[in-house]
Scaffold this motif. Structure first.
Motif, PDB file in Angstrom:
ATOM      1  N   ASN A  60       0.807  -1.218   0.000  1.00  0.00           N
ATOM      2  CA  ASN A  60       0.000   0.000   0.000  1.00  0.00           C
ATOM      3  C   ASN A  60       0.839   1.267   0.000  1.00  0.00           C
TER       4      ASN A  60
ATOM      5  N   ILE B 211       1.487   4.283  -3.515  1.00  0.00           N
ATOM      6  CA  ILE B 211       1.239   5.726  -3.516  1.00  0.00           C
ATOM      7  C   ILE B 211       2.161   6.439  -4.495  1.00  0.00           C
TER       8      ILE B 211
ATOM      9  N   GLN C  92       3.372   5.435  -7.335  1.00  0.00           N
ATOM     10  CA  GLN C  92       3.324   4.981  -8.726  1.00  0.00           C
ATOM     11  C   GLN C  92       2.508   5.929  -9.593  1.00  0.00           C
ATOM     12  N   SER C  93       3.035   6.241 -10.756  1.00  0.00           N
ATOM     13  CA  SER C  93       2.310   7.065 -11.732  1.00  0.00           C
ATOM     14  C   SER C  93       1.850   6.238 -12.932  1.00  0.00           C
TER      15      SER C  93
ATOM     16  N   MET D 138       0.790   0.552 -10.317  1.00  0.00           N
ATOM     17  CA  MET D 138      -0.035   0.828  -9.143  1.00  0.00           C
ATOM     18  C   MET D 138      -0.905  -0.376  -8.800  1.00  0.00           C
TER      19      MET D 138
ATOM     20  N   SER E 147      -0.971  -2.842  -5.600  1.00  0.00           N
ATOM     21  CA  SER E 147      -2.269  -3.104  -4.987  1.00  0.00           C
ATOM     22  C   SER E 147      -2.500  -4.603  -4.859  1.00  0.00           C
TER      23      SER E 147
ATOM     24  N   SER F 257      -4.662   2.997   1.474  1.00  0.00           N
ATOM     25  CA  SER F 257      -4.974   2.659   0.079  1.00  0.00           C
ATOM     26  C   SER F 257      -6.045   3.558  -0.508  1.00  0.00           C
TER      27      SER F 257
ATOM     28  N   TYR G 192      -6.188   6.628  -0.514  1.00  0.00           N
ATOM     29  CA  TYR G 192      -5.568   7.777  -1.183  1.00  0.00           C
ATOM     30  C   TYR G 192      -5.268   7.482  -2.648  1.00  0.00           C
ATOM     31  N   TYR G 193      -4.561   6.387  -2.921  1.00  0.00           N
ATOM     32  CA  TYR G 193      -4.166   6.170  -4.317  1.00  0.00           C
ATOM     33  C   TYR G 193      -5.298   5.615  -5.164  1.00  0.00           C
ATOM     34  N   TYR G 194      -6.279   4.955  -4.542  1.00  0.00           N
ATOM     35  CA  TYR G 194      -7.440   4.527  -5.325  1.00  0.00           C
ATOM     36  C   TYR G 194      -8.299   5.727  -5.726  1.00  0.00           C
TER      37      TYR G 194
ATOM     38  N   ARG H 264      -7.316   8.696  -6.020  1.00  0.00           N
ATOM     39  CA  ARG H 264      -6.560   9.548  -6.937  1.00  0.00           C
ATOM     40  C   ARG H 264      -6.944   9.249  -8.380  1.00  0.00           C
TER      41      ARG H 264
END
Length: 387
Positions: free
Chosen positions: A191, A195, A197-198, A203, A207, A328, A330-332, A334
């Motif tokens: 997790n 964060i 990964q672009s 990503m 995950s 998690s 946050y990046y989901y 995003r």
């Protein structure tokens, strides 16, 4: 076809790999487990390099092959140690030897079980055996990545359930500490690194690593007879939730990705929610399910996993799972923010079967979350098939 690959090239290898996954779940002998593992893995090594025009696909195939062969060696050598300790490779014979009048070589048995655990952890991409996953997920064709992300993880945890619950419950006091550590590290590393990964495939790779940690969280209590039914039920329920959500998410990735491998950056998803609202809403459902937000199937999956961990006396591990789930989000989210709140001119490959997969998976994630109890009871009954 967008990757320069004909469908007919995929199908035979995928069928071989799928048969290995099924065989691994039904295996009642350590030798058969190893053969099923190879039947599962070898086609995936080849499939990872099918995007022949891209160097990163060839790199993915080579990395997966080398580390996969290495992990298979752990399983085979562990099986040899178990045979040396009990004179059996069939699961029923191992149990009879452990419970028999003649003493077995416990250190040898424990060492064999530990090596088998390491080999399966490689297949599940659990930390610290996860380094192959991001590169392989990124380099392999997206359809292969989707198949690998779900199938290999499901087969690995199915084999762990069958072998350890059936043959090694007596070793749980020694192995549970190790599994606890692997689970916690996997959830945290997966997790946190996601964060940064672009690239959407990387990503989702991290995950997937994190979700392997959640699955292992319920598995820690595998040696406790009073919660073993909930262990099996919660793991299988979460596998279904993860599989449906993952297939849908990877279908969206496949729709956005172009033939040159372009379209994998998060910024390439800008504007999708406005220009393609159905695709954007479906991807939002998948991201919320991954994060465990109600009303989605992923929420109930995590609920049952956390409940099993608490019932087994591992409330601290459940707390780690809860905190990493919050990370998690946050990046989901995003991805959702990029799709709906940033301007862009996305290009999406709309194909009938791809669109159908996305819509069907999104509906399944929401609709099945309305009847979690019967699904969990059905999954829990699978414990009867282990013995």
């Amino acid at each position: 076809k967008r990757m320069g690959i004909e469908k007919g090239e995929y199908y035979p290898l995928m069928m071989f790999s799928l048969s290995g996954m099924v065989l691994m779940g039904f295996a009642s002998d350590l030798i058969v487990v190893f053969l099923a593992l190879e039947l599962l893995s070898i086609p995936l090594y080849i499939l990872s390099g099918f995007a022949r025009s891209r160097p990163d696909s060839e790199e993915a195939a080579l990395k997966y092959f080398l580390l996969g062969a290495f992990s298979s060696g752990f399983v085979l050598y562990g099986s040899a140690l178990v045979f040396g300790a009990t004179a059996h490779t069939d699961l029923s014979g191992i149990v009879a030897a452990v419970n028999g009048a003649s003493p077995v070589n416990t250190p040898l048995l424990l060492g064999g079980a530990a090596l088998i655990l390491v080999g399966m952890a490689f297949k599940m991409a659990a930390v610290p055996f996860h380094n192959w996953a991001p590169d392989v997920y990124q380099g392999a064709p997206t359809s292969v990545t989707a198949f690998m992300a779900v199938g290999a993880k499901a087969a690995g945890i199915a084999a762990l359930l069958r072998v350890f619950i059936t043959a090694f419950p007596s070793l749980a006091p020694n192995l549970s500490v190790v599994i606890w550590g692997i689970s916690a590290l996997t959830m945290i590393v997966g997790n946190v690194v996601a964060i940064a990964q672009s690239n959407i495939k990387r990503m989702l790779a991290y995950s997937s690593i994190a979700h392997g940690g959640y699955l292992l969280m319920a598995f820690v209590a595998y040696g406790q007879g009073q919660v073993v039914s909930n262990t099996v039920g919660s793991v299988l329920f979460y596998l279904v939730a993860y599989a449906v959500t993952s297939f849908g998410a990877w279908a969206v990735v496949s729709a956005v990705e172009s033939s040159e491998g372009v379209g994998l950056a998060l910024n390439d998803y800008a504007g999708i929610g406005r220009k393609y609202p159905i695709l954007g809403i479906a991807m939002t459902v998948f991201m919320l399910s991954f994060a465990g937000v109600p009303p989605t199937l992923g929420f109930w999956g995590k609920f049952y996993l956390f409940r099993t961990a608490v019932e087994g006396g591992y409330a601290s591990l459940a707390l780690i799972g809860l905190l990493t789930s919050l990370v998690s989000v946050y990046y989901y989210l995003r991805v959702v923010v990029v799709m709906f709140m940033r301007e862009g001119e996305p290009k999406v490959n709309q194909e009938p079967w791809l669109d159908l997969t996305v819509v069907a998976a999104a509906l399944a994630v929401v609709v099945l979350s309305l009847v979690p109890g019967p699904l969990f009871d059905w999954a829990a009954q699978a414990v009867l098939k282990l013995f």
